[in-house]
Design an enzyme around this catalytic site. Structure first.
Site, mmCIF file in Angstrom:
data_model
loop_
_atom_site.group_PDB
_atom_site.id
_atom_site.type_symbol
_atom_site.label_atom_id
_atom_site.label_comp_id
_atom_site.label_asym_id
_atom_site.label_seq_id
_atom_site.Cartn_x
_atom_site.Cartn_y
_atom_site.Cartn_z
ATOM 1 N N TYR A 110 5.578 1.439 3.556
ATOM 2 C CA TYR A 110 6.020 2.162 2.282
ATOM 3 C C TYR A 110 7.047 1.395 1.517
ATOM 4 O O TYR A 110 7.043 1.437 0.232
ATOM 5 C CB TYR A 110 6.997 3.285 2.972
ATOM 6 C CG TYR A 110 7.735 4.113 1.943
ATOM 7 C CD1 TYR A 110 7.318 5.060 0.981
ATOM 8 C CD2 TYR A 110 9.383 4.150 2.250
ATOM 9 C CE1 TYR A 110 7.998 5.648 0.106
ATOM 10 C CE2 TYR A 110 9.953 4.698 1.429
ATOM 11 C CZ TYR A 110 9.392 5.599 0.266
ATOM 12 O OH TYR A 110 10.115 6.467 -0.814
ATOM 13 N N LYS A 167 6.800 0.314 -2.432
ATOM 14 C CA LYS A 167 7.826 0.513 -3.446
ATOM 15 C C LYS A 167 8.464 -0.781 -4.080
ATOM 16 O O LYS A 167 8.786 -0.715 -5.367
ATOM 17 C CB LYS A 167 9.098 1.107 -2.637
ATOM 18 C CG LYS A 167 8.948 2.619 -2.394
ATOM 19 C CD LYS A 167 8.996 3.479 -3.615
ATOM 20 C CE LYS A 167 9.028 4.922 -3.541
ATOM 21 N NZ LYS A 167 8.858 5.672 -4.700
ATOM 22 N N LEU A 172 9.486 9.697 -10.786
ATOM 23 C CA LEU A 172 9.920 10.055 -9.782
ATOM 24 C C LEU A 172 8.903 10.398 -8.699
ATOM 25 O O LEU A 172 9.157 10.422 -7.383
ATOM 26 C CB LEU A 172 10.980 11.326 -9.863
ATOM 27 C CG LEU A 172 12.082 10.994 -10.652
ATOM 28 C CD1 LEU A 172 12.992 12.264 -10.798
ATOM 29 C CD2 LEU A 172 12.950 9.932 -10.339
#
Length: 208
Positions: free
Chosen positions: A124, A128, A69
């Protein structure tokens, strides 16, 4: 059962930890939350920014499930996206492979990883997506499950304004009579409540 949680001090991890600790203490006895015969055997292994990569390596040698996470979403320098999202994922997966640990890995990603629509050219999203690709490659090499969740905007308790979610920002500002900014009133806002995410994660941990 030893459960490794990276990004242990973050918004999503804090909520997941609270739920797992209830199971661990025997306070949550719901049948669909049973993780093992003896809840006392559940151990949470926590990794955060306070820890070193050497400590992460050690944790990877002795875990049965990984909730990855950790991540960067509001860096001062855009290059930190790759360092905190793709590169940390690579370090985690490399450590698991060095230890011969083929435990399942659950990766929290983002809908921005689609790189479509308003998310095109998102640094971003690109970082990811890089993490997702590494997770799936790891799964192919090791035969272990890779569980990738492209989460929309997650909101709920313990989220920070001007950091985690626009919901927290709007609530914070409205309660204090501060202005709010809407850049595109026609853009849909995709949201999921943190307790629903945690419930899904617990079921994934149980193999569902």
């Amino acid at each position: 059962m030893k459960i490794l949680i990276t990004g242990a001090d973050g918004f999503i991890a804090r909520n997941l930890r609270a739920a797992l600790e209830e199971v661990q203490r025997g306070h949550d006895r719901r049948p669909d939350h049973v993780l093992c015969e003896d809840p006392a055997e559940i151990t949470l292994l926590l990794y955060s920014r306070k820890n070193t990569l050497e400590e992460l390596d050690a944790l990877c040698g002795d875990c049965d499930f990984v909730f990855h996470l950790a991540g960067v979403n509001r860096p001062k320098d855009p290059k930190e996206f790759l360092e905190g999202n793709r590169d940390l994922t690579a370090a985690l997966l490399d450590a698991l492979e060095r230890h011969g640990n083929a435990c399942p890995v659950l990766l929290s990603s983002s809908i921005q990883a689609s790189l479509t629509g308003r998310y095109q050219n998102s640094p971003y999203g690109e970082s990811k997506l890089g993490g997702e690709e590494l997770a799936f490659a790891h799964a192919r090499r090791t035969g272990t499950p890779a569980l990738v969740y492209r989460l929309p905007g997650v909101f709920g308790k313990w989220s920070r304004p001007n950091y985690n979610t626009v919901v927290a920002t709007f609530c914070h500002n409205t309660a204090r009579g501060l202005p709010i900014t809407v850049n595109d009133s026609a853009a849909p806002l995709d949201l999921v409540y943190i307790d629903d995410v945690v419930e899904e994660f617990i079921q994934a941990l149980r193999g569902n």
